[in-house]
Write a protein that holds these residues in place. Structure first.
Motif, PDB file in Angstrom:
ATOM      1  N   LEU A 145       9.653 -11.300   7.232  1.00  0.00           N
ATOM      2  CA  LEU A 145      10.533 -10.401   7.985  1.00  0.00           C
ATOM      3  C   LEU A 145      11.485 -11.199   8.876  1.00  0.00           C
ATOM      4  CD1 LEU A 145       8.098  -7.515   8.992  1.00  0.00           C
ATOM      5  CD2 LEU A 145       9.734  -7.596   7.112  1.00  0.00           C
ATOM      6  N   ARG A 146      10.976 -12.286   9.451  1.00  0.00           N
ATOM      7  CA  ARG A 146      11.820 -13.121  10.310  1.00  0.00           C
ATOM      8  C   ARG A 146      12.954 -13.750   9.504  1.00  0.00           C
ATOM      9  NH1 ARG A 146       8.589 -17.014  11.604  1.00  0.00           N
ATOM     10  NH2 ARG A 146       9.736 -18.585  10.455  1.00  0.00           N
ATOM     11  N   ALA A 197      22.212 -14.038   1.352  1.00  0.00           N
ATOM     12  CA  ALA A 197      20.917 -14.558   1.806  1.00  0.00           C
ATOM     13  C   ALA A 197      20.047 -13.433   2.344  1.00  0.00           C
ATOM     14  CB  ALA A 197      21.122 -15.617   2.886  1.00  0.00           C
ATOM     15  N   ALA A 198      20.661 -12.483   3.044  1.00  0.00           N
ATOM     16  CA  ALA A 198      19.907 -11.360   3.593  1.00  0.00           C
ATOM     17  C   ALA A 198      19.325 -10.507   2.473  1.00  0.00           C
ATOM     18  CB  ALA A 198      20.805 -10.516   4.490  1.00  0.00           C
ATOM     19  N   ALA A 253      10.819 -10.098   0.827  1.00  0.00           N
ATOM     20  CA  ALA A 253       9.949  -9.504   1.843  1.00  0.00           C
ATOM     21  C   ALA A 253       9.303  -8.214   1.375  1.00  0.00           C
ATOM     22  CB  ALA A 253      10.743  -9.253   3.120  1.00  0.00           C
ATOM     23  N   GLN A 254       9.984  -7.477   0.509  1.00  0.00           N
ATOM     24  CA  GLN A 254       9.476  -6.173   0.099  1.00  0.00           C
ATOM     25  C   GLN A 254       8.081  -6.231  -0.533  1.00  0.00           C
ATOM     26  OE1 GLN A 254      12.106  -4.022  -2.467  1.00  0.00           O
ATOM     27  NE2 GLN A 254      10.992  -2.114  -2.234  1.00  0.00           N
ATOM     28  N   PRO A 255       7.829  -7.076  -1.526  1.00  0.00           N
ATOM     29  CA  PRO A 255       6.476  -7.110  -2.090  1.00  0.00           C
ATOM     30  C   PRO A 255       5.423  -7.576  -1.092  1.00  0.00           C
ATOM     31  CG  PRO A 255       7.917  -8.685  -3.213  1.00  0.00           C
ATOM     32  CD  PRO A 255       8.752  -7.934  -2.259  1.00  0.00           C
ATOM     33  N   ARG A 303      14.641   0.353   7.495  1.00  0.00           N
ATOM     34  CA  ARG A 303      15.536  -0.122   8.553  1.00  0.00           C
ATOM     35  C   ARG A 303      16.188  -1.442   8.182  1.00  0.00           C
ATOM     36  NH1 ARG A 303      11.992   1.506  13.946  1.00  0.00           N
ATOM     37  NH2 ARG A 303      12.282   3.747  13.696  1.00  0.00           N
ATOM     38  N   LEU A 304      15.404  -2.332   7.580  1.00  0.00           N
ATOM     39  CA  LEU A 304      15.974  -3.627   7.168  1.00  0.00           C
ATOM     40  C   LEU A 304      17.012  -3.452   6.067  1.00  0.00           C
ATOM     41  CD1 LEU A 304      12.917  -6.040   7.173  1.00  0.00           C
ATOM     42  CD2 LEU A 304      14.924  -6.149   8.651  1.00  0.00           C
ATOM     43  N   SER A 305      16.698  -2.605   5.087  1.00  0.00           N
ATOM     44  CA  SER A 305      17.642  -2.436   3.984  1.00  0.00           C
ATOM     45  C   SER A 305      18.922  -1.759   4.458  1.00  0.00           C
ATOM     46  CB  SER A 305      17.018  -1.680   2.816  1.00  0.00           C
ATOM     47  OG  SER A 305      16.347  -0.533   3.256  1.00  0.00           O
ATOM     48  N   ALA A 306      18.824  -0.871   5.451  1.00  0.00           N
ATOM     49  CA  ALA A 306      20.019  -0.255   6.007  1.00  0.00           C
ATOM     50  C   ALA A 306      20.884  -1.291   6.690  1.00  0.00           C
ATOM     51  CB  ALA A 306      19.632   0.851   6.985  1.00  0.00           C
TER      52      ALA A 306
END
Length: 88
Positions: A32-33, A46-47, A54-56, A78-81
């Motif tokens: 996540l970091r 990169a994001a 990170a998803q799996p 939230r991260l994907s948004a």
């Protein structure tokens, strides 16, 4: 304090399981970091790659009982948004 043999055994099992869960939680936080750092740097590619990695890990944390399903879903959403907003 554990008195019976069974409670002593359970205490040992909990100790081992706690170590495993701690390592797993740390691994998830690392992934996540990496996503957060990629978003902060403004690098959309990169994001996106970090998010896919990170998803799996998040979902594995759910199946292993480290995270609640809704917590992992909320974090992914939230991260994907944020990644989507970065690339737009």
């Amino acid at each position: 304090m554990a008195n019976t043999p069974q409670s002593k055994k359970r205490a040992r099992q909990i100790e081992r399981r706690t170590e495993v869960n701690k390592a797993r939680r740390s691994r998830i936080r690392t992934f996540l970091r990496k996503v957060e750092e990629a978003i902060a740097s403004g690098n959309a590619d990169a994001a996106k790659a970090a998010l896919l990695a990170a998803q799996p890990e998040l979902m594995r944390g759910v199946t292993k009982g480290v995270l609640h399903k809704n917590t992992a879903s909320r974090k992914m959403s939230r991260l994907s948004a944020r990644v989507k907003a970065l690339s737009a």
